[in-house]
Design a protein around this motif. Structure first.
Motif, mmCIF file in Angstrom:
data_model
loop_
_atom_site.group_PDB
_atom_site.id
_atom_site.type_symbol
_atom_site.label_atom_id
_atom_site.label_comp_id
_atom_site.label_asym_id
_atom_site.label_seq_id
_atom_site.Cartn_x
_atom_site.Cartn_y
_atom_site.Cartn_z
ATOM 1 N N SER A 36 33.670 16.339 7.932
ATOM 2 C CA SER A 36 34.573 16.857 6.890
ATOM 3 C C SER A 36 33.795 17.676 5.870
ATOM 4 C CB SER A 36 35.267 15.717 6.138
ATOM 5 O OG SER A 36 36.158 15.056 6.962
ATOM 6 N N PHE A 37 32.702 17.073 5.370
ATOM 7 C CA PHE A 37 31.861 17.767 4.384
ATOM 8 C C PHE A 37 31.337 19.078 4.962
ATOM 9 C CE2 PHE A 37 27.466 18.662 3.090
ATOM 10 C CZ PHE A 37 27.637 18.880 1.725
ATOM 11 N N LYS A 40 34.274 21.740 5.541
ATOM 12 C CA LYS A 40 34.821 22.272 4.280
ATOM 13 C C LYS A 40 33.780 23.120 3.540
ATOM 14 C CE LYS A 40 36.523 22.725 0.102
ATOM 15 N NZ LYS A 40 35.315 23.378 -0.413
ATOM 16 N N GLU A 41 32.583 22.588 3.366
ATOM 17 C CA GLU A 41 31.598 23.314 2.543
ATOM 18 C C GLU A 41 31.028 24.530 3.286
ATOM 19 O OE1 GLU A 41 31.788 22.894 -0.485
ATOM 20 O OE2 GLU A 41 32.925 21.040 -0.279
ATOM 21 N N THR A 44 33.739 27.250 2.791
ATOM 22 C CA THR A 44 33.692 27.862 1.460
ATOM 23 C C THR A 44 32.468 28.754 1.317
ATOM 24 O OG1 THR A 44 34.822 25.938 0.565
ATOM 25 C CG2 THR A 44 33.742 27.371 -1.012
ATOM 26 N N VAL A 92 42.270 29.516 3.288
ATOM 27 C CA VAL A 92 43.704 29.632 2.991
ATOM 28 C C VAL A 92 44.013 31.045 2.492
ATOM 29 C CG1 VAL A 92 45.631 28.640 1.669
ATOM 30 C CG2 VAL A 92 43.718 27.191 2.358
ATOM 31 N N PHE A 96 42.873 30.285 -3.260
ATOM 32 C CA PHE A 96 42.692 28.847 -3.056
ATOM 33 C C PHE A 96 41.578 28.483 -2.085
ATOM 34 C CE2 PHE A 96 47.407 29.241 -4.026
ATOM 35 C CZ PHE A 96 47.231 28.999 -5.380
ATOM 36 N N CYS A 98 39.113 27.417 0.690
ATOM 37 C CA CYS A 98 39.194 26.650 1.944
ATOM 38 C C CYS A 98 39.790 25.264 1.728
ATOM 39 C CB CYS A 98 37.789 26.497 2.535
ATOM 40 S SG CYS A 98 37.160 28.009 3.275
ATOM 41 N N GLN A 99 40.294 24.719 2.826
ATOM 42 C CA GLN A 99 40.899 23.383 2.813
ATOM 43 C C GLN A 99 40.647 22.706 4.153
ATOM 44 O OE1 GLN A 99 45.237 23.162 2.294
ATOM 45 N NE2 GLN A 99 44.889 23.672 0.163
ATOM 46 N N LEU A 100 40.476 21.401 4.116
ATOM 47 C CA LEU A 100 40.420 20.643 5.375
ATOM 48 C C LEU A 100 41.824 20.553 5.930
ATOM 49 C CD1 LEU A 100 38.009 17.761 4.342
ATOM 50 C CD2 LEU A 100 37.627 19.322 6.266
ATOM 51 N N VAL A 101 41.960 20.731 7.236
ATOM 52 C CA VAL A 101 43.314 20.686 7.798
ATOM 53 C C VAL A 101 43.575 19.435 8.629
ATOM 54 C CG1 VAL A 101 43.663 23.166 7.752
ATOM 55 C CG2 VAL A 101 42.660 22.141 9.777
ATOM 56 N N ASN A 102 42.516 18.657 8.895
ATOM 57 C CA ASN A 102 42.756 17.378 9.596
ATOM 58 C C ASN A 102 41.825 16.314 9.091
ATOM 59 O OD1 ASN A 102 40.374 18.327 10.686
ATOM 60 N ND2 ASN A 102 40.832 17.627 12.741
ATOM 61 N N TYR B 154 36.158 13.945 1.155
ATOM 62 C CA TYR B 154 35.828 14.084 2.579
ATOM 63 C C TYR B 154 36.175 12.859 3.431
ATOM 64 C CZ TYR B 154 33.033 17.573 0.162
ATOM 65 O OH TYR B 154 32.634 18.590 -0.652
ATOM 66 N N PHE B 159 44.178 14.604 1.645
ATOM 67 C CA PHE B 159 45.577 15.001 1.870
ATOM 68 C C PHE B 159 46.378 14.889 0.577
ATOM 69 C CE2 PHE B 159 44.128 13.924 6.161
ATOM 70 C CZ PHE B 159 44.419 15.129 6.774
ATOM 71 N N VAL B 219 37.786 31.428 -7.686
ATOM 72 C CA VAL B 219 38.543 30.768 -6.616
ATOM 73 C C VAL B 219 38.618 29.292 -7.005
ATOM 74 C CG1 VAL B 219 38.422 30.021 -4.194
ATOM 75 C CG2 VAL B 219 37.866 32.376 -4.790
ATOM 76 N N LEU B 220 39.809 28.705 -6.895
ATOM 77 C CA LEU B 220 39.957 27.300 -7.274
ATOM 78 C C LEU B 220 40.664 26.574 -6.133
ATOM 79 C CD1 LEU B 220 39.385 25.377 -9.657
ATOM 80 C CD2 LEU B 220 41.685 25.835 -10.493
ATOM 81 N N GLU B 221 39.922 25.662 -5.513
ATOM 82 C CA GLU B 221 40.444 25.027 -4.293
ATOM 83 C C GLU B 221 41.280 23.788 -4.610
ATOM 84 O OE1 GLU B 221 37.095 26.530 -1.110
ATOM 85 O OE2 GLU B 221 36.625 24.778 -2.330
#
Lengths: 102, 375
Positions: A36-37, A40-41, A44, A92, A96, A98-102, B154, B159, B219-221
């Motif tokens: 996940s880390f 996501k990172e 970004t 995204v 906004f 990046c985002q984790l999607v799962n 993480y 969610f 940018v603000l996530e």
């Protein structure tokens, strides 16, 4: 002497079991933290901050190695696999990030 | 000390300089009395040769921007960064979150004494002061097991991060115990969301802060539910981060427009009432917590000594993981932004700022283009 050793091993075992019991929730979620880390990172770093692939790989490097990290430039997605889990982060939009999607 | 005189109004009076909404006016540091030889010492401390190694040890600065009297007088970048490139900010984001909370007060969206939705004890001011009392564990990658913040970002809670923070039990009465918590910041952003429509909420940071300040790179996530994380995940160029610093240095006024309520910055800069400085805090020269900011003030009545011995007591800062910082030096009318990738504790903010301040010598040598406000 033998009795003391068995007693010591038993205590160690009991201590470990107690620690695992107390941290069970965290231990269960641990395998997904690394992918996940990283997903996501890396997402970004690469898509938002415009850094190079080697820089972003170095940025997310942790003491446990990832099994795989794949860049999908078309979908603007990062796929990371570590331990038994895989995670995907998606760019995204310009606001906004990046985002984790799962 | 009165509220008005605590922060100096930076008013750029010379015709050749303008307020930096569009872009920063740039000058050489020597025009402001900087000593080149001293400045070299600051540079070699900030960008040591060994940072080129691969073991990620030592001081690893990736960008510095120095503003004096509203003018950009120094900047340098490394590791592929440049003036127009965004950098991660980690918890520097909390300074932005403070600003968003302040705008919400000015616009009557909430009062800091309001309760967080669905709570009868927890107020917005407790969240601002990291004193919610929630049982929160703020540890990072070297101690990930049991870390609430890693679980939030993480560990599956991404969610709905706000809901995750709310699910924590109280370990103390709100307002009675200081505990630095990214959860408090995220919960504040979640509470703000419940005060307005989704459309207003997603535009709020841009309409109220980024656009008025000209922070075009920002940018603000968010989490997957659309809530701004607020505790981190702001990404912006160091030049734009310096604009956020200037807003605070200028008492919440941008140009001629008041953005943060009168007295907000002064109140936000005061050491959190529930904070007790530990021996470890003193040893590690950690700044003292203020309301989503950090302070270098001493408070002898509470046994709090000045954390950074060689830096002025009126310094306040935003601090982020891996060495990010925005330091505000009101007496010197300076803003110092540092972005970095520090992975150990080699870097000393005290030494960094001391070397920079030593470069400028006594105040009388400066060419004054800034006026002090009349009391």
């Amino acid at each position: 002497m033998k009795k003391i050793a068995i007693y010591g091993i038993f205590c160690l075992f009991l201590g470990a079991a107690l620690w695992i019991g107390l941290n069970w929730k965290s231990i269960l979620s641990f395998p997904r933290i690394l992918p996940s880390f990283s997903a996501k990172e890396f997402c970004t770093c690469y898509f938002v901050n415009g850094q190079t692939e080697p820089y972003c790989r170095e940025l997310v490097r942790q003491y446990f190695p990832l099994k795989d990290l794949h860049i999908n430039s078309e979908l603007k997605e990062i796929y990371a696999r570590g331990f038994t889990t895989h995670k995907t982060a998606r760019f995204v939009n310009e606001r906004f990030g990046c985002q984790l999607v799962n | 000390m009165g509220i008005l005189s605590f922060f100096l109004f930076v008013s750029i009076s010379s015709n050749s300089y303008s307020w930096p909404t569009k872009e920063w006016s740039v000058e050489l540091p020597t025009k402001f009395g900087a000593n080149q030889a001293q400045l070299e010492k600051f540079l070699s401390y900030s960008f040591p040769e060994e940072m080129k190694g691969t073991d990620r040890s030592g001081v690893r600065t990736e960008g510095i921007v120095v503003i004096k009297d509203g003018i950009l007088i120094f900047e340098k970048y490394a590791s592929g960064y440049a003036a127009d490139k965004r950098h991660l900010a980690w918890s520097i984001t909390k300074m932005l979150t403070n600003a968003l909370a302040g705008v919400a007060v000015r616009k009557g969206v909430w009062k800091t004494s309001d309760f967080v939705p669905e709570s009868k004890a927890l107020r917005i001011e407790h969240l601002l002061q990291w004193s919610s009392g929630l049982d929160w564990n703020e540890t990072y990658e070297y101690n990930p097991l049991g870390s609430s913040v890693i679980a939030m970002l993480y560990g599956g809670a991404h969610f709905d991060a706000g809901r995750f923070v709310e699910s924590h039990p109280f370990a103390a009465t709100p307002g009675q115990r200081f505990n630095y918590s990214s959860g408090d910041s995220t919960l504040m952003m979640s509470a703000l969301r419940r005060r307005m429509s989704d459309k207003d909420y997603e535009n709020f940071p841009w309409k109220e802060i980024f656009e008025p300040l000209g922070m075009k790179s920002a940018v603000l996530e968010r989490d997957a539910a659309g809530t701004f994380i607020g505790s981190s995940y702001l990404h912006a160029s160091p030049r734009d981060l310096a604009k956020l610093g200037l807003l605070f240095l200028n008492d919440g006024v941008w140009g001629k427009k008041r953005i943060l309520p009168e007295g907000w910055v002064y109140e936000s800069s005061r050491i959190v009432p529930a904070f007790r400085q530990s021996a470890r805090d003193r040893r590690r020269m950690s700044l003292s917590p203020a309301a989503h900011l950090w302070s270098n003030a001493a408070d002898p009545s509470r046994g709090i000594s000045k954390p950074l011995p060689d830096v002025p007591e009126d310094m306040i800062a935003a601090m982020g993981h891996w060495g990010q910082s925005i330091s505000l030096l009101p007496t010197e009318r300076m803003i110092v932004v540092r972005v970095a990738d520090d992975r150990d504790h080699s870097f000393s903010l005290n030494k960094f700022l001391k070397l920079l301040l030593d470069s400028f010598g006594p105040e009388k040598n400066l060419e004054r283009i800034v006026e002090r406000p009349s009391p």
